[in-house]
Design an enzyme around this catalytic site. Structure first.
Site, PDB file in Angstrom:
ATOM      1  N   SER A 412       8.686  23.334  31.667  1.00  0.00           N
ATOM      2  CA  SER A 412       7.792  22.459  30.907  1.00  0.00           C
ATOM      3  C   SER A 412       7.528  21.158  31.662  1.00  0.00           C
ATOM      4  O   SER A 412       6.442  20.591  31.558  1.00  0.00           O
ATOM      5  CB  SER A 412       8.413  22.094  29.562  1.00  0.00           C
ATOM      6  OG  SER A 412       8.803  23.231  28.857  1.00  0.00           O
ATOM      7  N   HIS A 433       2.970  28.047  33.381  1.00  0.00           N
ATOM      8  CA  HIS A 433       3.492  27.422  32.166  1.00  0.00           C
ATOM      9  C   HIS A 433       2.826  28.038  30.947  1.00  0.00           C
ATOM     10  O   HIS A 433       1.672  27.732  30.637  1.00  0.00           O
ATOM     11  CB  HIS A 433       3.259  25.902  32.233  1.00  0.00           C
ATOM     12  CG  HIS A 433       3.801  25.173  31.057  1.00  0.00           C
ATOM     13  ND1 HIS A 433       3.153  24.118  30.466  1.00  0.00           N
ATOM     14  CD2 HIS A 433       4.932  25.356  30.344  1.00  0.00           C
ATOM     15  CE1 HIS A 433       3.864  23.688  29.448  1.00  0.00           C
ATOM     16  NE2 HIS A 433       4.944  24.420  29.358  1.00  0.00           N
ATOM     17  N   GLU A 445      -0.874  27.188  31.980  1.00  0.00           N
ATOM     18  CA  GLU A 445      -1.154  26.234  33.067  1.00  0.00           C
ATOM     19  C   GLU A 445      -0.638  26.840  34.364  1.00  0.00           C
ATOM     20  O   GLU A 445       0.520  27.271  34.434  1.00  0.00           O
ATOM     21  CB  GLU A 445      -0.462  24.901  32.779  1.00  0.00           C
ATOM     22  CG  GLU A 445      -1.120  24.131  31.644  1.00  0.00           C
ATOM     23  CD  GLU A 445      -0.438  22.806  31.348  1.00  0.00           C
ATOM     24  OE1 GLU A 445      -1.141  21.817  31.086  1.00  0.00           O
ATOM     25  OE2 GLU A 445       0.808  22.755  31.370  1.00  0.00           O
ATOM     26  N   ASN A 483       1.539  18.696  28.497  1.00  0.00           N
ATOM     27  CA  ASN A 483       2.701  17.970  27.990  1.00  0.00           C
ATOM     28  C   ASN A 483       2.714  16.505  28.420  1.00  0.00           C
ATOM     29  O   ASN A 483       3.300  15.660  27.754  1.00  0.00           O
ATOM     30  CB  ASN A 483       3.997  18.655  28.441  1.00  0.00           C
ATOM     31  CG  ASN A 483       4.324  19.853  27.568  1.00  0.00           C
ATOM     32  OD1 ASN A 483       3.765  20.011  26.480  1.00  0.00           O
ATOM     33  ND2 ASN A 483       5.211  20.710  28.036  1.00  0.00           N
TER      34      ASN A 483
END
Ligand code: NAI
Length: 687
Positions: A412, A433, A445, A483
């Site tokens: 992450s 991701h 991602e 994120n």
């Protein structure tokens, strides 16, 4: 037999509608690949075909489509400007009024204008696998060629309103049950057509001349309001459809057409169309187009926890062979159990057949011996978010796998450069991701390190698309695109809570914007521990940006780590099943403010939204400035697909443009003043 076709138009327009007349029956074929969309050439061709059919005095005329589907919709590339002549409603009115009755012979996906065409025909017959729908609401529109007025005249008001407002297709069996089809066939359409024509029923009353029985739509309205989450088109589609019960066709159709044209200019429709058009370019980066991706058959997944199991299920669903690697035999069994329970859920819900479920189970093996990954084409690591553990896993994979095989991390926040440093074949390492639940969420991602090759990226993109995912390229930074923006979002939410807003007010404000949940509800859902660990890491590394509010840390220390934690508490109390605001949290936050002597400020809902959006848009703009994301649409796709930002608002960047950058700059100045030294301003947000 005679043949006619659309006359040459000005310019090199290709013939897309062909007419063949045989024994007094005409066959009108639309051939406009790939999906026979209602381009102006098709509309012109149909008018010409109509003339030919009537001049020949045919007994009947069947409309069929070449290729994989009947007309699958309008030509949305025309939507930006005024539609060129002839307009679709006029073409359909002419077909309906034609002395020669028309038969729609359908297969594939009969959507939008395609269904409107079928409804204007005297009869409709379809292959049993055909799907029917009015998907315009998904682009912020309603039908514009009589769909909302003819459909209720064929299948009744409630079923029509549900199709127009819901935007979801129905299958042939259901559409026949509603009364939408005269015949469902399997096999050769021409044989079915010949049989249908042999016992042609009496010509029915033209659709537009039928009356519609009124129905109580109260329950449907409540359902649509809930599912639309702020999108306007679904309720407009419902209400426009309801006009069919009270207005003659011509009046209802005129209102529908005008509403359709007005909606083309609306912010919501522009937002949805932009996402629709740009997602193709984002998921297929231009520089990778000429590179042949390597085939991926066997996927190794390390870590069979929440994410690993979901990723494994996604790979199995697209036919890959999957090897799940865990720490030991017991953990491997547990991982296999998680994947099998996802398969079992798909089976129980009817999404897949027993045969498919069995094929998926047969393609899965689980164990603790990395040697099983020796012939894997890609490995995806989804172990604990710990750099040392991940590096060790990467090393073990590199030791057994071919140097051509890809090795990806699902981290992450960690830097894939650091995870892969010093390992053989550095150019095949990358980040993939996935989002939770990985078998359902479409966003992935794709993170390139400083040495990842375009060949690796091309293979990774093709692999992700093959899983039915939406891959978006991102460079390396803390949290990548999604994120990292989420961290800014949470940071600003925490600043407002520290300074006077309750977490429940913040959540309510963000829901009022159209987010499915607010930041604190989201934390409770996903668990507070991952971001806690990440904050600790940033604090230890000295990379935390500015003011630090440790209220969430206190929750974690108290064991309130979210809905799934043993206490079943986080920002809300979930012990009763449903998350309820908790007076204990209000008291704790109040005590924190006293302790820190923060100024108590009241924030209105709009202020909360604007300040949070200023933080989001600022972070997104920094990401663009730094070249982490390739375009503002990449950011909008990440946030609409991965974080629930409403698609009808187009994503944070589109929203910012629509709201006005001046207002965003003003809000940014306010958050900067509220927490001095905490925000680096992107060029676009500087006052
Ligand atoms: P989890 O704790 O559910 O699963 C981790 C699994 O890895 C466990 O089953 C554990 O037994 C296994 N494992 C640990 N060390 C191992 C080793 N040396 N060899 C083989 N297996 C090992 O964690 P979760 O949530 O699935 O997260 C995994 C990764 O995915 C983390 O890097 C996390 O940051 C990332 N991620 C998590 C998301 C989430 O929503 N939970 C979303 C996106 C990424």
């Amino acid at each position: 037999m005679t043949t006619a076709s659309a006359p040459p138009e000005t310019g090199p327009e290709q013939k897309v509608v062909h007419v063949r007349i045989d024994n007094g029956h005409a066959l009108v074929t639309i051939d406009n690949p790939p999906v026979n969309a209602f381009a102006v050439s098709v509309r012109r061709g149909l008018m010409e075909a109509l003339r030919a059919v009537n001049e020949a005095g045919c007994i009947s005329a069947a409309i069929v489509c070449a290729g994989r589907t009947f007309v699958a919709g309008g030509d949305i590339s025309e939507f930006a400007g005024p539609p060129p002549l002839p307009h679709l409603p006029d073409v359909l009115a002419a077909i309906e009024a034609s002395p020669v009755p028309f038969i729609a012979v359908m297969h594939g996906t009969v959507l939008g204008g395609g269904l409107e065409l079928a409804l204007a025909c005297a009869w409709r017959i379809a292959d049993s696998q055909t799907k029917f729908g009015l998907p315009e609401v998904n682009l912020g529109l309603i039908p514009g060629a009589g769909g909302t007025q003819r459909l209720p005249r064929v299948i009744g008001l409630e079923a029509a309103a549900r199709m127009a407002a819901g935007g979801k297709p129905v299958n042939a069996a259901a559409f026949k049950d509603f009364g939408g089809l005269d015949l469902v066939f399997d096999g050769d359409p021409m044989t079915a057509l010949a049989a249908f024509r042999d016992s042609l029923p009496a010509r029915p009353v033209n659709t537009s001349e039928r009356t519609v029985t009124d129905a109580d739509l109260t329950a449907l309205k409540a359902e649509i309001t809930k599912s639309a989450k702020g999108a306007d088109a679904p309720m407009i589609a419902l209400e426009t459809t309801a006009l069919a019960a009270t207005l003659p066709f011509a009046e209802g159709a005129a209102i529908e057409r005008q509403t359709h044209l007005d909606l083309r200019q609306s912010s919501q429709s522009r937002a949805l169309r932009r996402l629709f058009f740009t997602s193709r370019a984002v998921t297929r980066p231009a520089r990778l187009k000429s590179i042949e991706p390597a085939p991926i058959n066997h996927v190794a997944i390390v870590g069979g926890g929440l994410m690993g199991a979901g990723i494994a299920a996604a790979c199995l669903a697209s036919g890959h062979r999957v090897t799940l690697l865990e720490r030991d035999a017991d953990s491997a069994d547990a991982g296999r159990g998680r994947v099998e329970s996802i398969i079992a859920k798909d089976l129980a819900s009817g999404r897949i057949s027993e045969d498919k479920a069995e094929a998926r189970r047969a393609n899965l093996s689980a164990g603790a011996n990395y040697a099983a990954a020796f012939d894997a084409d890609i490995a995806i690591e989804a172990v604990f978010e710990d750099p040392e553990i991940k590096r060790a896993v990467f090393g073990q994979l590199a030791a057994v796998m071919s140097e051509d095989a890809l090795i990806a991390t699902n981290t992450s926040y960690l830097d894939p450069n650091l995870l892969s440093r010093g390992l053989p074949g550095p150019e095949r390492f990358l980040g993939l991701h996935f989002f939770s639940p990985a078998n359902i969420m479409k966003l992935v991602e794709v993170v390139s390190t400083s040495v990842t090759t375009d060949q690796t990226m091309a293979t990774a993109f093709a692999f992700a698309r093959g899983l039915g995912k939406i891959p978006v390229e991102t460079g390396v930074c803390d949290g990548f695109i999604g994120n990292r923006i989420l961290s800014a979002y949470r940071r600003q939410a925490d600043y407002m809570v520290a300074d006077g807003a309750s977490p429940y007010e913040v959540d309510a404000a963000m829901r009022s914007l159209g987010m499915p949940m607010g930041p604190y509800e989201l934390q409770d859902l996903t668990g507070l521990q991952i971001s806690w660990a990440n904050r600790k890491r940033q604090l230890a590394a000295g990379t935390w940006p500015g003011r630090y509010v440790d209220i969430a840390d206190r929750l974690c220390e108290m064991g309130r780590q979210g809905r799934g934690s043993p206490m079943k508490k986080g920002w809300y109390d979930h012990s009763g099943g449903k998350g309820e605001p908790d007076p204990e949290i209000e008291a704790m936050v109040g005590a924190w403010r006293q302790e820190h002597g923060t100024a108590q400020q009241a924030f209105s809902r709009d202020e909360i939204v604007l300040r949070i959006m200023a933080a989001i848009v600022n972070e997104a703009s920094l990401i663009l400035d730094e070249g982490i994301a390739a375009s503002d649409t990449a950011i909008d796709i990440v946030w609409t697909e991965g974080y629930g930002f409403p698609k009808h608002l187009g994503g944070p960047m589109f929203w910012a443009e629509e709201t006005g950058m001046d207002r965003l700059r003003e809000a940014f100045a306010a958050i900067d003043a509220q927490s001095p030294g905490s925000w680096k301003a992107a060029a676009a947000l500087k006052g």
